[in-house]
Design a protein around this motif. Structure first.
Motif, PDB file in Angstrom:
ATOM      1  N   GLY A  85     -99.767 -35.597  71.247  1.00 29.29           N
ATOM      2  CA  GLY A  85    -100.888 -36.426  71.680  1.00 29.29           C
ATOM      3  C   GLY A  85    -100.490 -37.896  71.702  1.00 29.29           C
ATOM      4  N   PRO A  86    -101.344 -38.785  71.170  1.00 25.13           N
ATOM      5  CA  PRO A  86    -101.019 -40.216  71.204  1.00 25.13           C
ATOM      6  C   PRO A  86    -100.155 -40.679  70.040  1.00 25.13           C
ATOM      7  CG  PRO A  86    -103.203 -39.910  70.291  1.00 25.13           C
ATOM      8  CD  PRO A  86    -102.712 -38.533  70.669  1.00 25.13           C
ATOM      9  N   TYR A  87     -99.771 -39.760  69.182  1.00 27.33           N
ATOM     10  CA  TYR A  87     -99.062 -40.155  67.967  1.00 27.33           C
ATOM     11  C   TYR A  87     -97.540 -40.155  68.164  1.00 27.33           C
ATOM     12  CZ  TYR A  87    -103.710 -39.436  66.159  1.00 27.33           C
ATOM     13  OH  TYR A  87    -105.071 -39.505  65.974  1.00 27.33           O
ATOM     14  N   SER A  88     -96.863 -40.926  67.338  1.00 27.54           N
ATOM     15  CA  SER A  88     -95.393 -41.004  67.272  1.00 27.54           C
ATOM     16  C   SER A  88     -94.755 -41.526  68.551  1.00 27.54           C
ATOM     17  CB  SER A  88     -94.782 -39.638  66.919  1.00 27.54           C
ATOM     18  OG  SER A  88     -94.752 -38.757  68.021  1.00 27.54           O
ATOM     19  N   GLY A 101    -101.202 -30.809  70.004  1.00 27.15           N
ATOM     20  CA  GLY A 101    -101.089 -31.023  68.572  1.00 27.15           C
ATOM     21  C   GLY A 101    -102.443 -30.948  67.892  1.00 27.15           C
ATOM     22  N   HIS A 102    -102.419 -30.868  66.566  1.00 22.29           N
ATOM     23  CA  HIS A 102    -103.650 -30.728  65.796  1.00 22.29           C
ATOM     24  C   HIS A 102    -103.736 -31.785  64.706  1.00 22.29           C
ATOM     25  CE1 HIS A 102    -103.548 -26.729  67.691  1.00 22.29           C
ATOM     26  NE2 HIS A 102    -104.860 -26.683  67.449  1.00 22.29           N
ATOM     27  N   MET A 103    -104.942 -31.930  64.163  1.00 24.32           N
ATOM     28  CA  MET A 103    -105.174 -32.754  62.981  1.00 24.32           C
ATOM     29  C   MET A 103    -105.054 -31.844  61.754  1.00 24.32           C
ATOM     30  SD  MET A 103    -105.885 -35.516  64.702  1.00 24.32           S
ATOM     31  CE  MET A 103    -106.760 -36.742  63.745  1.00 24.32           C
ATOM     32  N   ILE A 104    -105.102 -32.441  60.578  1.00 17.51           N
ATOM     33  CA  ILE A 104    -104.941 -31.640  59.365  1.00 17.51           C
ATOM     34  C   ILE A 104    -106.103 -30.669  59.158  1.00 17.51           C
ATOM     35  CG2 ILE A 104    -106.054 -33.277  57.795  1.00 17.51           C
ATOM     36  CD1 ILE A 104    -103.804 -32.537  55.760  1.00 17.51           C
ATOM     37  N   LYS A 112    -107.306 -28.828  61.400  1.00 16.20           N
ATOM     38  CA  LYS A 112    -107.106 -27.805  62.432  1.00 16.20           C
ATOM     39  C   LYS A 112    -107.819 -28.098  63.749  1.00 16.20           C
ATOM     40  CE  LYS A 112    -106.316 -24.085  59.070  1.00 16.20           C
ATOM     41  NZ  LYS A 112    -106.615 -22.687  58.681  1.00 16.20           N
ATOM     42  N   GLN A 113    -108.430 -29.283  63.858  1.00 14.98           N
ATOM     43  CA  GLN A 113    -109.030 -29.670  65.127  1.00 14.98           C
ATOM     44  C   GLN A 113    -107.937 -30.186  66.064  1.00 14.98           C
ATOM     45  OE1 GLN A 113    -112.331 -29.222  65.994  1.00 14.98           O
ATOM     46  NE2 GLN A 113    -112.263 -28.105  64.033  1.00 14.98           N
ATOM     47  N   PRO A 114    -107.957 -29.820  67.349  1.00 16.92           N
ATOM     48  CA  PRO A 114    -106.914 -30.290  68.263  1.00 16.92           C
ATOM     49  C   PRO A 114    -107.005 -31.788  68.523  1.00 16.92           C
ATOM     50  CG  PRO A 114    -108.613 -29.092  69.466  1.00 16.92           C
ATOM     51  CD  PRO A 114    -108.931 -28.917  68.014  1.00 16.92           C
ATOM     52  N   VAL A 115    -105.851 -32.447  68.583  1.00 23.39           N
ATOM     53  CA  VAL A 115    -105.810 -33.848  68.993  1.00 23.39           C
ATOM     54  C   VAL A 115    -106.238 -33.928  70.450  1.00 23.39           C
ATOM     55  CG1 VAL A 115    -104.308 -35.844  69.353  1.00 23.39           C
ATOM     56  CG2 VAL A 115    -103.960 -34.363  67.359  1.00 23.39           C
ATOM     57  N   ASP A 116    -105.641 -33.123  71.274  1.00 29.10           N
ATOM     58  CA  ASP A 116    -106.052 -32.844  72.647  1.00 29.10           C
ATOM     59  C   ASP A 116    -105.413 -31.524  73.045  1.00 29.10           C
ATOM     60  OD1 ASP A 116    -103.396 -33.627  73.142  1.00 29.10           O
ATOM     61  OD2 ASP A 116    -103.993 -35.633  73.759  1.00 29.10           O
ATOM     62  N   GLU A 117    -105.693 -31.042  74.222  1.00 30.46           N
ATOM     63  CA  GLU A 117    -105.198 -29.734  74.636  1.00 30.46           C
ATOM     64  C   GLU A 117    -103.831 -29.846  75.308  1.00 30.46           C
ATOM     65  OE1 GLU A 117    -106.435 -26.899  73.780  1.00 30.46           O
ATOM     66  OE2 GLU A 117    -108.143 -27.865  72.793  1.00 30.46           O
ATOM     67  N   VAL A 118    -103.046 -28.775  75.212  1.00 25.78           N
ATOM     68  CA  VAL A 118    -101.755 -28.718  75.888  1.00 25.78           C
ATOM     69  C   VAL A 118    -101.987 -28.721  77.399  1.00 25.78           C
ATOM     70  CG1 VAL A 118     -99.705 -27.305  76.308  1.00 25.78           C
ATOM     71  CG2 VAL A 118    -100.626 -27.506  73.989  1.00 25.78           C
ATOM     72  N   ASN A 119    -101.212 -29.537  78.105  1.00 20.27           N
ATOM     73  CA  ASN A 119    -101.328 -29.660  79.557  1.00 20.27           C
ATOM     74  C   ASN A 119    -100.216 -28.839  80.203  1.00 20.27           C
ATOM     75  OD1 ASN A 119    -100.986 -30.585  82.276  1.00 20.27           O
ATOM     76  ND2 ASN A 119    -102.076 -32.477  81.754  1.00 20.27           N
ATOM     77  N   GLU A 120    -100.569 -27.716  80.830  1.00 23.49           N
ATOM     78  CA  GLU A 120     -99.554 -26.809  81.390  1.00 23.49           C
ATOM     79  C   GLU A 120     -98.721 -27.499  82.460  1.00 23.49           C
ATOM     80  OE1 GLU A 120     -99.093 -22.369  83.396  1.00 23.49           O
ATOM     81  OE2 GLU A 120    -100.818 -22.872  82.139  1.00 23.49           O
ATOM     82  N   LYS A 121     -99.352 -28.291  83.304  1.00 17.98           N
ATOM     83  CA  LYS A 121     -98.620 -28.983  84.357  1.00 17.98           C
ATOM     84  C   LYS A 121     -97.564 -29.917  83.767  1.00 17.98           C
ATOM     85  CE  LYS A 121     -99.250 -32.128  88.271  1.00 17.98           C
ATOM     86  NZ  LYS A 121    -100.231 -32.952  89.054  1.00 17.98           N
ATOM     87  N   GLU A 122     -97.922 -30.588  82.702  1.00 12.81           N
ATOM     88  CA  GLU A 122     -96.999 -31.511  82.045  1.00 12.81           C
ATOM     89  C   GLU A 122     -95.798 -30.765  81.470  1.00 12.81           C
ATOM     90  OE1 GLU A 122     -97.652 -35.117  78.876  1.00 12.81           O
ATOM     91  OE2 GLU A 122     -98.341 -33.134  78.237  1.00 12.81           O
TER      92      GLU A 122
END
Length: 1017
Positions: A100-103, A130-133, A135-145
């Motif tokens: 997501g937006p991290y790292s 990716g997820h938060m601690i 278990k909530q998703p940071v955002d969803e995986v983008n298949e196109k990406e």
């Protein structure tokens, strides 16, 4: 007819093998050794294993190969390929970071040695997900990406991919989803190795990513080596036996597991020796009573010393481990090594030929039969000296191949003189005593078990200080092969469990559920259920995270020999093609190993003459400066503040890419601002759970908080500073100020002068009239802003008190991923002059420089003096040297409370125990046998526990049993000591302690010397 086990250890120099009869384990471990063999490791590893196993049966003709039920093999080939940076055995790796937006400011392999990075780096892509601690998703995986990244990877011809998602050990959905996307979109992409990080390690994003990369890089080479192992066992005719591989913790992997995760075998060589030592210990009754024992394993080049615990397994590191210079969290035995072995070169003093100048660390190693005097060479080695002074009858009785092959007639009388013999014995004794002492956990004498093919260089009659007994058992030379043979099966299950709404009984049921999962898993792997035992349970709350516990259960059990299958029944089909195996094996071992070169090599800088770049009273920060500051800020953290390692890496990467970080002195601020009324300095920090910061590497949290504060308060910042200098927050000002969109100067100051656990424990609060709860008098945190860096921003326009700000921010943490960036109310020039703690970046820089200077001078014993001299003005003091012998922790209201116990090694109070209670940071220090309020020092004095060898700070999360350390006291800023009100904010009373603060260091407290003042042109 009995069933038998074959154990093989394939080292870089020798391949050792043993044939054991397990039916005799209970009666006599020594008698269970039916046959053994030691031979030189061959270039063609399969051929070497074939020969050494065949030799076992020549020595035990009564044993039928059909009765061999298990073959266990350990190898150092994989870790050697990493350490040697061998491009012929390592693959280029593409890394997909699901973050997501991290790292985003910390690229992959940022902390790899440059040459190794040059060998391994193939491609790197940041991805959504990716997820938060919680278990909530940071955002969803983008298949196109993902597909776009893979098209680029495919074009580059890279077939090893590491997929690493934030918090994947807690919830692995997004890593699995990426794997499915690749398989669905690239069905014809043959021979692709995709490694998902959650299968390798627990929390600790950077270390897990590093481990995943190493595993991906070595996997194809592992296939070749393991194919060779299987081929050798099959060709020798062990058709009824299973083949298992030894792993780092002394237990066994199936071939499938070893093929999938070969990095689990990296430290098996050292562990096999330790486990073999355990087997031999039990044969001699050494471990009766449950006492630990030191194992000294002498090889051809090095001597490895480890602690064998009462359970028969080696003591392991509990924090980070390094593989080829790469930081990981791979579980490794804790080993102290020195350059002493059978091939160590002896240097004789030319001016005094009867005196030995040095033994090692240089060694002829595997070339000993060519280089040593006793083999017709021209190099004096420990083998030459030992044989020259060994009784001839002893030599004839020896079963050591090196001793048997040697010709002692080639040794001249120089090595036989009494004087040189005494010099050699004294130097050898000193080297062994020093390395053994580093491993001991108490000053009491301890038993030593001497093993390894090179241990014949240690005289039988040697007396070592601190050792109660030295035992060299039968078969000491093949202890590593014995360790491989007696391996057990293990399983570890890790879960992040929500306990919200569960009562005590339900929480216990949850723990038992995880334990049962581990037991069922190990039985499925081939363990005897009745022998399974639980060897480790972790059940701890996560700081600042509500109702979430980290549960980890490890179990071990004996191998069920009756349920074992043939090698061909327990391995993938692609290993069954003999022609393929031979082709792979031959190609691998006939290629010459060549190291790639790189222009990106570390700079050779003389720390003593190094000058920071200060121009026109602006300090332009370099990578070396950042390294000094990193070390210094963690020492100033006093056990807390979080490890600044990843923040420093991020800052160094920014500098490498051309970002400019500028530090200025407080008194110079008006020079860089048009009008005094325009001075608006924003303090910045991050706050939250240390567990989260190790996994969710910093993204835009601080930046977004800063932008939100700027927008809502209609404020144009002029400069910034770090809220606290202690720990990771000491670098926050530099990370934000170095961004091109702001290019803000960072003031050489902070608001703590250390680390404190509470947000409101800052100098602006301490130096104002102490306010009661609910006071309306302009709290420091009005206004302020926090952000999670993922679109959630909270602006506090006004709070009733700084205590309320603390409570609001802590409450919001649990809804924002338990880690946020913080931007505080802007400070004017008057505040900068009167309520900040000046020159704190300079102080961190000087402390770090002192540590690095001691390393450059190879003088670790004087580390405290180097640090104290670096800051001057009687501002530092060594309180004690010792070893950590106890640690207790508990979580309360989000904070880690505990007590550290250190056993002193100071001559004046050796063996005396010292206590350091802590609440995230160290609070005070006292002797155990003195009254509770009779302390040596307390907050606000800075009490830092420092690794005695590296000089690096030890944070409270990394306190561990047996670590050698020293405790350093640093003088606090006068901001905390000048008045009673300040002490109520930062002194013992703030932590509910019935202790009166008394300054420990005599003399006047002065501000740290400014780097800008000293080095201005």
């Amino acid at each position: 007819m009995p069933d038998y086990i074959v154990g093989v250890d394939v080292g870089g120099t020798n391949t050792d093998a043993v044939l054991l009869d397990p039916s005799k384990f209970l009666s006599s471990n020594i008698d269970s050794v039916v046959s053994w063999n030691k031979s030189t490791t061959t270039r063609d590893v399969a051929h070497g294993i074939e020969n050494t196993i065949e030799q076992l049966f020549q020595n035990a003709s009564e044993v039928d190969k059909k009765d061999i039920k298990l073959v266990t093999i350990g190898t150092t080939h994989f870790i050697n390929a990493i350490v040697e940076q061998d491009s012929t055995k390592l693959e280029k790796v593409a890394v997909l970071r699901i973050c997501g937006p991290y790292s985003r400011e910390l690229p992959t392999m940022a902390d790899f040695p440059p040459q190794l990075k040059n060998v391994l780096f193939g491609y790197f892509g940041y991805c959504q997900g990716g997820h938060m601690i919680d278990k909530q998703p940071v955002d969803e995986v983008n298949e196109k990406e993902i597909v776009e990244h893979c098209l680029k990877i495919q074009k580059l011809g890279i077939k090893s991919i590491a997929v690493v998602a934030t918090f994947s050990p807690v919830i692995n959905d997004h890593e699995v989803k990426v794997l499915e996307i690749i398989e669905r979109n690239f069905p014809d992409w043959k021979d692709l190795d995709i490694i998902l990080s959650h299968s390798l390690s627990g929390l600790g994003f950077l270390e897990r990513e590093n481990l995943t990369i190493l595993n991906a890089a070595i996997k194809k080479f592992a296939f070749q080596i393991l194919s060779a192992f299987h081929f050798a066992v099959t060709k020798v005719g062990l058709v009824n036996s299973s083949l298992l591989i030894t792993q780092n913790d002394g237990t066994l992997l199936t071939l499938e597991e070893a093929l999938a995760i070969p990095i689990k075998t990296f430290a098996s060589g050292a562990t096999n020796s330790m486990r073999g030592a355990s087997f031999l210990c039990n044969a001699n009754g050494v471990v009766s009573g449950g006492e630990p024992i030191i194992v000294v394993d002498v090889g051809g080049t090095t001597t490895d010393v480890g602690m064998l615990l009462a359970d028969g397994f080696p003591k392991h590191t509990s924090s980070h481990s390094y593989i080829g210079g790469v930081r990981t969290q791979l579980s490794m035995p804790e080993i102290q090594s020195i350059g002493l072995g059978g091939g160590s070169i002896i240097s004789i003093d030319r001016e005094n030929p009867s005196k030995i100048k040095s033994i090692g660390p240089e060694s002829v190693g595997s070339q000993i039969t060519e280089k040593a005097i006793v083999f017709g060479g021209d190099t004096y080695t420990t083998t030459d000296f030992t044989l020259a002074n060994m009784n001839e009858s002893t030599i004839k009785k020896s079963t050591n191949p090196i001793v048997v092959q040697a010709d002692i007639s080639k040794v001249n009388d120089t090595l036989k003189s009494t004087q040189i013999s005494s010099s050699y014995a004294s130097l050898l004794k000193s080297q062994l005593e020093k390395v053994i002492d580093k491993m001991k956990v108490s000053p009491d004498p301890i038993k030593i078990l001497l093993v390894g093919g090179g241990s014949f260089i240690v005289p039988d009659d040697i007396q070592l200080d601190g050792c109660s007994e030295i035992i060299k058992p039968p078969y000491y030379g093949v202890a590593n092969a014995i360790g491989a043979a007696i391996g057990k099966i293990s399983s570890t299950v890790v879960e992040m469990a929500s306990i919200n709404g569960l009562d005590a009984a339900a929480k216990k049921d949850k723990l038992n559920e995880v334990k049962q999962k581990a037991i069922d898993d190990i039985v499925e792997k081939g363990a005897i259920r009745e022998t399974v035992s639980i060897v480790n349970v972790v059940n701890e709350a996560i700081p600042y995270v509500s109702n979430l516990f980290h549960i980890e259960v490890k179990v071990i059990g004996d191998v069920d020999y009756s349920a074992t299958t043939s090698p061909s029944g327990s391995i993938p089909n692609n290993l069954l093609d003999t022609d393929l195996v031979i082709e792979q094996r031959d190609r691998s071992f006939l290629k010459e190993s060549k190291l790639n070169t790189s222009d990106d090599l570390p700079m050779d800088i003389d720390i003593r003459t190094y000058r920071p770049n200060v121009r026109d009273r602006e300090w332009l920060v370099s990578e070396m400066d950042l390294e000094f500051i990193r070390i210094g800020t963690y020492i100033l953290g006093c056990g807390g503040g979080g490890d600044p390692y990843t923040k420093a890496l991020q800052a160094k990467e920014m500098v490498k890419s051309g970002h400019v970080m500028k530090i200025i002195d407080i008194k110079d601020v008006p020079r860089f601002v048009d009008r005094l009324e325009d001075i608006k300095t924003v303090p910045v920090a991050a706050c939250g759970s240390p567990t989260v910061t190790t996994e969710q590497l910093q993204g835009y949290e601080v930046l977004d908080a800063f932008k939100t504060l700027q927008k809502h308060s209609n404020m144009k910042p002029s400069t910034i500073l770090s809220l606290e200098i202690g720990g990771a927050n000491g670098l926050q000002g530099l990370l934000l100020g170095g961004l091109p969109e702001y290019n803000l100067r960072v003031i050489d100051a902070d608001l703590m002068g250390r680390a404190y656990p509470l947000i409101w424990q800052v100098s602006p609060v301490a130096l104002k009239q102490f306010k009661s709860e609910g006071s309306e008098n302009n709290p420091f945190f009005s206004p302020s802003c926090i952000s999670d860096g993922n679109g959630n921003n909270v602006y506090l326009s006004k709070v009733r008190s700084d205590h309320h700000a603390e409570n609001i921010i802590r409450s919001a943490l649990s809804e924002m991923g338990s880690y946020v960036g913080l931007a505080c109310s802007p400070m004017n020039y008057h505040d900068l002059q009167h309520v900040t703690i000046p020159n704190s970046l300079s102080l961190a820089w000087r402390i770090g420089r002192g540590v690095c200077l001691s390393k450059q001078d190879h003088n670790p014993s004087q580390l405290p003096k180097y640090i104290c001299d670096s800051i001057g003005d009687n501002s530092g003091k060594l309180l004690c040297y010792g070893k950590i012998v106890g640690i207790e922790k508990k979580l309360h209201k989000g904070f880690v409370f505990g007590e550290l116990i250190i056993q002193s090694e100071e001559p004046h109070d050796i063996g005396r125990r010292i206590l350091i209670p802590f609440q995230n940071e160290n609070l005070y220090i006292k002797y155990e046998d003195t009254p509770e309020n009779e302390v040596i020092a307390s907050v606000p004095d800075l009490i830092s526990v420092i690794d005695a060898e590296s000089g690096e700070a030890i944070g409270t999360p990394d306190y561990r049993y047996g670590l050698h350390c020293f405790v350093l006291l640093l003088r606090p800023s006068t901001s905390w000591t000048k008045c009673k009100e300040a002490l109520e904010v930062g002194g013992p009373k703030a932590f509910g302690l019935d202790i009166e603060y008394v300054p420990t260091l005599e003399g006047q407290s002065l501000d740290p010397t400014s780097v800008i003042d000293e080095y201005s042109n």
